[in-house]
Design a protein around this motif. Sequence first.
Motif, PDB file in Angstrom:
ATOM      1  N   THR A  31      42.192  12.196  48.939  1.00 19.54           N
ATOM      2  CA  THR A  31      43.550  11.694  49.000  1.00 19.54           C
ATOM      3  C   THR A  31      43.950  11.660  50.470  1.00 19.54           C
ATOM      4  N   MET A  32      44.651  10.608  50.862  1.00 18.32           N
ATOM      5  CA  MET A  32      45.094  10.490  52.236  1.00 18.32           C
ATOM      6  C   MET A  32      46.607  10.306  52.254  1.00 18.32           C
ATOM      7  N   ALA A  33      47.198  10.719  53.349  1.00 14.96           N
ATOM      8  CA  ALA A  33      48.657  10.700  53.408  1.00 14.96           C
ATOM      9  C   ALA A  33      49.129  10.533  54.835  1.00 14.96           C
ATOM     10  N   TRP A  34      50.372  10.145  54.949  1.00 14.79           N
ATOM     11  CA  TRP A  34      51.075  10.114  56.232  1.00 14.79           C
ATOM     12  C   TRP A  34      52.172  11.167  56.212  1.00 14.79           C
ATOM     13  N   PHE A  35      52.237  11.919  57.285  1.00 17.52           N
ATOM     14  CA  PHE A  35      53.287  12.891  57.513  1.00 17.52           C
ATOM     15  C   PHE A  35      53.996  12.528  58.809  1.00 17.52           C
ATOM     16  N   ILE A  46      55.434  11.730  53.846  1.00 16.62           N
ATOM     17  CA  ILE A  46      56.234  10.559  53.530  1.00 16.62           C
ATOM     18  C   ILE A  46      55.520   9.571  52.618  1.00 16.62           C
ATOM     19  N   ALA A  47      54.192   9.555  52.610  1.00 17.80           N
ATOM     20  CA  ALA A  47      53.481   8.623  51.744  1.00 17.80           C
ATOM     21  C   ALA A  47      52.058   9.114  51.529  1.00 17.80           C
ATOM     22  N   ALA A  48      51.535   8.891  50.324  1.00 20.75           N
ATOM     23  CA  ALA A  48      50.177   9.312  49.999  1.00 20.75           C
ATOM     24  C   ALA A  48      49.512   8.282  49.099  1.00 20.75           C
ATOM     25  N   ILE A  49      48.165   8.244  49.170  1.00 21.69           N
ATOM     26  CA  ILE A  49      47.381   7.366  48.321  1.00 21.69           C
ATOM     27  C   ILE A  49      46.125   8.112  47.913  1.00 21.69           C
ATOM     28  N   ASN A  50      45.754   8.020  46.643  1.00 17.99           N
ATOM     29  CA  ASN A  50      44.557   8.736  46.215  1.00 17.99           C
ATOM     30  C   ASN A  50      43.406   7.763  45.954  1.00 17.99           C
ATOM     31  N   GLY A  51      42.281   8.309  45.525  1.00 21.68           N
ATOM     32  CA  GLY A  51      41.096   7.496  45.314  1.00 21.68           C
ATOM     33  C   GLY A  51      41.223   6.476  44.202  1.00 21.68           C
ATOM     34  N   TYR A  52      42.223   6.624  43.350  1.00 22.25           N
ATOM     35  CA  TYR A  52      42.466   5.678  42.270  1.00 22.25           C
ATOM     36  C   TYR A  52      43.469   4.598  42.665  1.00 22.25           C
ATOM     37  N   GLY A  53      43.985   4.729  43.889  1.00 21.63           N
ATOM     38  CA  GLY A  53      44.979   3.768  44.353  1.00 21.63           C
ATOM     39  C   GLY A  53      46.401   4.106  43.985  1.00 21.63           C
ATOM     40  N   SER A  54      46.610   5.272  43.409  1.00 20.04           N
ATOM     41  CA  SER A  54      47.971   5.689  43.097  1.00 20.04           C
ATOM     42  C   SER A  54      48.738   5.956  44.390  1.00 20.04           C
ATOM     43  N   PHE A  65      58.721   1.558  53.635  1.00 23.06           N
ATOM     44  CA  PHE A  65      57.364   1.846  54.098  1.00 23.06           C
ATOM     45  C   PHE A  65      56.365   1.565  52.980  1.00 23.06           C
ATOM     46  N   THR A  66      55.162   1.111  53.368  1.00 22.79           N
ATOM     47  CA  THR A  66      54.093   0.863  52.404  1.00 22.79           C
ATOM     48  C   THR A  66      52.802   1.468  52.907  1.00 22.79           C
ATOM     49  N   ILE A  67      52.191   2.314  52.094  1.00 24.07           N
ATOM     50  CA  ILE A  67      50.896   2.893  52.434  1.00 24.07           C
ATOM     51  C   ILE A  67      49.812   2.078  51.754  1.00 24.07           C
ATOM     52  N   SER A  68      48.702   1.877  52.462  1.00 23.45           N
ATOM     53  CA  SER A  68      47.575   1.162  51.881  1.00 23.45           C
ATOM     54  C   SER A  68      46.296   1.650  52.537  1.00 23.45           C
ATOM     55  N   LYS A  69      45.172   1.295  51.926  1.00 21.64           N
ATOM     56  CA  LYS A  69      43.893   1.770  52.463  1.00 21.64           C
ATOM     57  C   LYS A  69      42.840   0.683  52.313  1.00 21.64           C
ATOM     58  N   ASP A  70      42.122   0.447  53.389  1.00 21.99           N
ATOM     59  CA  ASP A  70      40.967  -0.422  53.389  1.00 21.99           C
ATOM     60  C   ASP A  70      39.762   0.451  53.100  1.00 21.99           C
ATOM     61  N   ASN A  71      39.335   0.474  51.855  1.00 24.71           N
ATOM     62  CA  ASN A  71      38.251   1.389  51.470  1.00 24.71           C
ATOM     63  C   ASN A  71      36.916   1.012  52.091  1.00 24.71           C
ATOM     64  N   ALA A  72      36.712  -0.255  52.324  1.00 21.05           N
ATOM     65  CA  ALA A  72      35.432  -0.683  52.893  1.00 21.05           C
ATOM     66  C   ALA A  72      35.243  -0.157  54.306  1.00 21.05           C
ATOM     67  N   ASN A  73      36.353  -0.063  55.031  1.00 26.96           N
ATOM     68  CA  ASN A  73      36.269   0.365  56.428  1.00 26.96           C
ATOM     69  C   ASN A  73      36.893   1.732  56.671  1.00 26.96           C
ATOM     70  N   ASP A  74      37.356   2.386  55.608  1.00 23.20           N
ATOM     71  CA  ASP A  74      37.966   3.724  55.721  1.00 23.20           C
ATOM     72  C   ASP A  74      39.108   3.733  56.718  1.00 23.20           C
ATOM     73  N   THR A 101      50.157  16.206  42.390  1.00 24.47           N
ATOM     74  CA  THR A 101      51.539  16.703  42.363  1.00 24.47           C
ATOM     75  C   THR A 101      51.934  17.308  43.712  1.00 24.47           C
ATOM     76  N   SER A 102      50.952  17.655  44.535  1.00 21.15           N
ATOM     77  CA  SER A 102      51.220  18.239  45.854  1.00 21.15           C
ATOM     78  C   SER A 102      50.846  17.291  46.982  1.00 21.15           C
ATOM     79  N   ALA A 103      50.801  16.017  46.694  1.00 21.91           N
ATOM     80  CA  ALA A 103      50.275  15.049  47.656  1.00 21.91           C
ATOM     81  C   ALA A 103      51.140  14.874  48.892  1.00 21.91           C
ATOM     82  N   LEU A 104      52.370  15.331  48.876  1.00 21.94           N
ATOM     83  CA  LEU A 104      53.223  15.245  50.060  1.00 21.94           C
ATOM     84  C   LEU A 104      53.497  16.626  50.647  1.00 21.94           C
ATOM     85  N   VAL A 105      52.665  17.591  50.289  1.00 20.00           N
ATOM     86  CA  VAL A 105      52.812  18.956  50.773  1.00 20.00           C
ATOM     87  C   VAL A 105      51.817  19.202  51.893  1.00 20.00           C
ATOM     88  N   GLU A 106      52.333  19.595  53.057  1.00 23.90           N
ATOM     89  CA  GLU A 106      51.490  19.732  54.255  1.00 23.90           C
ATOM     90  C   GLU A 106      50.346  20.714  54.060  1.00 23.90           C
TER      91      GLU A 106
END
Length: 122
Positions: A31-35, A46-54, A65-74, A101-106
């Motif tokens: 899971t990746m996120a922006w703080f 402030i924003a998170a995205i997991n491996g399922y695209g949630s 704000f919009t979070i997104s991920k280019d999986n091919a290029n990480d 449930t803790s995706a925005l927790v540092e």
Amino acid sequence: QVQLVESGGGSVEAGGSLRLSCVASGHNSYTMAWFRQAPGKERAGIAAINGYGSLKYADVVVGRFTISKDNANDILYLQMNSLKPEDTAIYYCAAGWVSWTSALVESTYTYWGQGTQVTVSS
């Protein structure tokens, strides 16, 4: 081991836009996120995205704000529109195996980038 390098920060007037990028090297099914951390305040998710695209957003950035991920290029992105002076902060990307449930927790994240400054003037 994952290394994260942010870019794209800068100075913009209120109402403007910026896009932050975070290049991830190493194994990255996390899971990746922006703080962000504003002067005198704690770092906040402030924003998170997991491996399922949630996606998950903090209320203060929903609709702007919009979070997104280019999986091919990480590469993780944060598109920031309608910026406000209160968005001024150092922005960090983070990665880790976290409970959604803790995706925005540092404290749940293992890997962090060095941060990139965003300054919004009124």
